[in-house]
Design a protein around this motif. Structure first.
Motif, mmCIF file in Angstrom:
data_model
loop_
_atom_site.group_PDB
_atom_site.id
_atom_site.type_symbol
_atom_site.label_atom_id
_atom_site.label_comp_id
_atom_site.label_asym_id
_atom_site.label_seq_id
_atom_site.Cartn_x
_atom_site.Cartn_y
_atom_site.Cartn_z
ATOM 1 N N HIS A 30 -8.783 4.923 -0.332
ATOM 2 C CA HIS A 30 -9.510 4.418 0.675
ATOM 3 C C HIS A 30 -10.921 3.813 0.084
ATOM 4 C CE1 HIS A 30 -6.224 6.344 2.832
ATOM 5 N NE2 HIS A 30 -6.849 7.416 2.266
ATOM 6 N N GLU A 82 -10.519 14.271 1.835
ATOM 7 C CA GLU A 82 -9.952 14.141 3.202
ATOM 8 C C GLU A 82 -8.599 15.324 3.170
ATOM 9 O OE1 GLU A 82 -8.070 10.260 3.779
ATOM 10 O OE2 GLU A 82 -6.747 10.455 2.132
ATOM 11 N N HIS A 83 -8.279 15.763 2.075
ATOM 12 C CA HIS A 83 -7.054 16.645 2.275
ATOM 13 C C HIS A 83 -7.385 17.850 2.297
ATOM 14 C CE1 HIS A 83 -4.602 13.232 -0.371
ATOM 15 N NE2 HIS A 83 -4.588 13.150 0.870
ATOM 16 N N HIS A 125 -7.686 8.630 -4.504
ATOM 17 C CA HIS A 125 -6.712 9.664 -4.846
ATOM 18 C C HIS A 125 -6.426 9.326 -6.371
ATOM 19 C CE1 HIS A 125 -6.359 10.628 -0.775
ATOM 20 N NE2 HIS A 125 -6.062 9.278 -0.402
ATOM 21 N N ARG A 183 0.844 -1.412 -0.088
ATOM 22 C CA ARG A 183 -0.122 0.010 -0.013
ATOM 23 C C ARG A 183 0.899 1.268 -0.014
ATOM 24 N NH1 ARG A 183 -1.594 4.233 0.258
ATOM 25 N NH2 ARG A 183 -3.905 4.869 0.751
#
Ligand code: FAD
Ligand code: MLT
Ligand code: ZN
Length: 474
Positions: A383, A429-430, A390, A332
């Motif tokens: 995710h 999430e960023h 991403h 990962r």
């Protein structure tokens, strides 16, 4: 691009509060604070101040407010969207939390930790572990990022599907407001319905509403046995079906479910080095699965065996030791985005869509970006358990990198339009920071933007707290 200033009013006056040793102003020394982690933005600042306590932080912020100096809070500076880069001009003060490192308490009865904002995520995880507890937030940057930064970006990571994102882990906050007052909202209660839940305003605010100086955070029981599998699949639709099948068989025990395409492994092998691959032949897609339950490995194996035929799983390997588990998680890490820029120019996206739409997002997005520029390499990983990809675009082999970079706006539009079409989010999430500020302006509901501006104006009427971030100019 950036010219830092020499000795000036901010650093002299601030040194009187924190001591000269804790104010940096040499442009060479402050450069790493003025440049974001991806090397996209370099800003100007008068100095970097590193207060040693909440009281000092409050005095520094009050002074800046009185003088009209912008303040940019900063943690580990690992953010992906330029949120910690100073954009307020040469008088800007970067306020680093790196000296706020006290773990105030870890209470295994209450299952609560109270920590200063500058504690690194990994230090908090270790402190919880030492008391027999577990703090589940987990990111690739955890040795460097700091709790205040995690809270301010509402960080996600690999365990969101089981424990929620940072927002779900915060019970209370202590915040220095833009005028220098301290809001002591450091409650540690599981139930507290006393009016507006103010902490949620500061979580994910990316430093635009104040400086988080401490937090009360939820702890959990240490996970028991963890079973880890690396599964090869023909396509992302099979990954979605696999997740449903695992949930049906193993209940809420899924703690990680990460998607890794072959191209991500190939980039990792090319730029990081050879790895011991778990399978004899290459497969197009993989998921890395963690489940936490008694007899985890055996039950995971049984569940996967039941699904091989009906779902058409291509192959699977289950870790039989901690060493093998670490080796599978290394896949990962090497599949992550940190080195993909070595293949040329890269345009990154951090998107989420409803999980069932992930296969469409990948297929339709790939078709659209390759129609725009044939040969564009799509590296969509991450995710999957949260519908968060991403969605990186790497330039075609041999293509001119500056031409590809010049297409950023067009490629963003293709990916983000599709995300919106599928009911998703342009930042999973960023955060928004500087990088996605104009994209937010393009896509956000005008009512939502208006409410955000009113909140900003109410808490920071002078606009001195991390100016230029999140909200596009009106
Ligand atoms: P910084 O980068 O210093 O700051 C981020 C933002 O928060 C800025 O706007 C800043 O002004 C503000 N801020 C920082 N501290 C405070 C404070 N005390 N008070 C108020 N505002 C503050 N992110 C994920 O969500 N999931 C991942 O899986 C993930 N993996 C990553 C892997 C790698 C290798 C890297 C480099 C980054 C990754 N990230 C990930 C992004 C990043 O690590 C997170 O956004 C992290 O939460 C940022 O923390 P930081 O302390 O570095 O914050
Ligand atoms: C990850 O999940 O690996 C990160 O959020 C960082 C990245 O986008 O590369
Ligand atoms: Zn991520």
């Amino acid at each position: 691009m950036s010219q830092n200033v020499g000795p000036s009013a901010p650093q002299a006056e601030i040194a009187a509060i924190v001591g000269a040793a804790h104010v940096l102003h040499d442009p060479e020394v402050t450069r790493s604070y003025r440049l974001d982690a991806r090397g996209l933005f370099l800003g100007d600042a008068a100095c970097v101040v590193r207060p040693g306590s909440t009281a000092e932080t409050a005095q520094v912020v009050a002074l800046c407010a009185a003088r009209g100096w912008p303040v940019v809070p900063q943690g580990g500076n690992t953010g992906m969207v330029g949120g910690g880069v100073p954009m307020g001009g040469a008088q800007t003060v970067i306020l680093s939390t790196e000296r706020l490192r006290t773990i105030r308490s870890v209470d295994p009865d209450e299952m609560v930790a109270v920590v200063d904002a500058g504690v690194t995520l990994a230090d908090l995880q270790r402190a919880a572990e030492a008391e027999g507890c577990h703090f589940p937030l987990s990111l690739g940057s955890q040795e460097s990022c700091r709790i205040g930064g995690n809270i301010s970006t509402n960080a996600g990571g690999i365990h969101v599907l089981r424990y929620g994102n940072t927002r779900d882990l915060v019970l209370g906050l202590e915040v220095v407001l833009p005028d220098g007052r301290i809001w002591n909202g450091l409650r540690r209660l599981r139930k507290d319905n006393t009016g507006y839940a103010l902490r949620h305003l500061f979580i994910g605010a990316e430093g635009t509403l104040g400086v988080v100086t401490a937090a009360a955070l939820k702890l959990f029981a240490r996970p028991g046995e963890i079973g880890t599998a690396f599964v090869a699949l023909p396509d992302p639709a099979t990954a979605v079906a696999l997740m449903r099948g695992l949930r049906q068989r193993l209940g809420e025990s899924l703690t990680a479910f990460e998607l890794i395409p072959r191209i991500a492994l190939d980039f990792g092998i090319r730029y990081i080095g050879p790895i011991r691959e778990p399978f004899a032949r290459p497969y197009p897609w993989h998921v890395l699965v963690d489940v936490t339950l008694p007899e985890a490995a055996a039950r995971l194996e049984q569940a996967l065996a039941e699904m091989v035929e009906p779902l058409g799983l291509l192959d699977a390997v289950i870790a039989q030791s901690e060493g093998q588990r670490t080796a599978l998680w290394h896949l990962r890490e090497i599949g992550a985005g940190g080195h993909q820029h070595r293949a040329g120019a890269i345009i990154k996206h951090d998107i989420s869509v409803p999980i069932g739409k992930v296969p469409t997002m990948i297929a339709r997005g790939t078709a659209r970006v390759t129609a725009e520029l044939p040969g564009t390499r799509v590296v969509a990983f991450g995710h999957l358990g949260d519908g968060n990809l991403h969605y990186n675009l790497v330039q075609p082999e041999g293509h001119d990198p500056s031409d590809f970079r010049g297409r950023t706006g067009a490629m963003n539009r293709i990916i983000h339009d599709l995300v919106v079409e599928l009911g998703g989010s342009i930042s999973a999430e960023h955060g928004i920071g500087l990088l996605k500020r104009d994209e937010l302006g393009h896509y956000a509901d005008p009512v939502e933007l208006d409410l955000m501006r009113r909140i900003k104006d109410a808490i920071d009427p002078a606009g001195l707290m991390n100016p230029g971030k999140i909200l596009p100019p009106a």
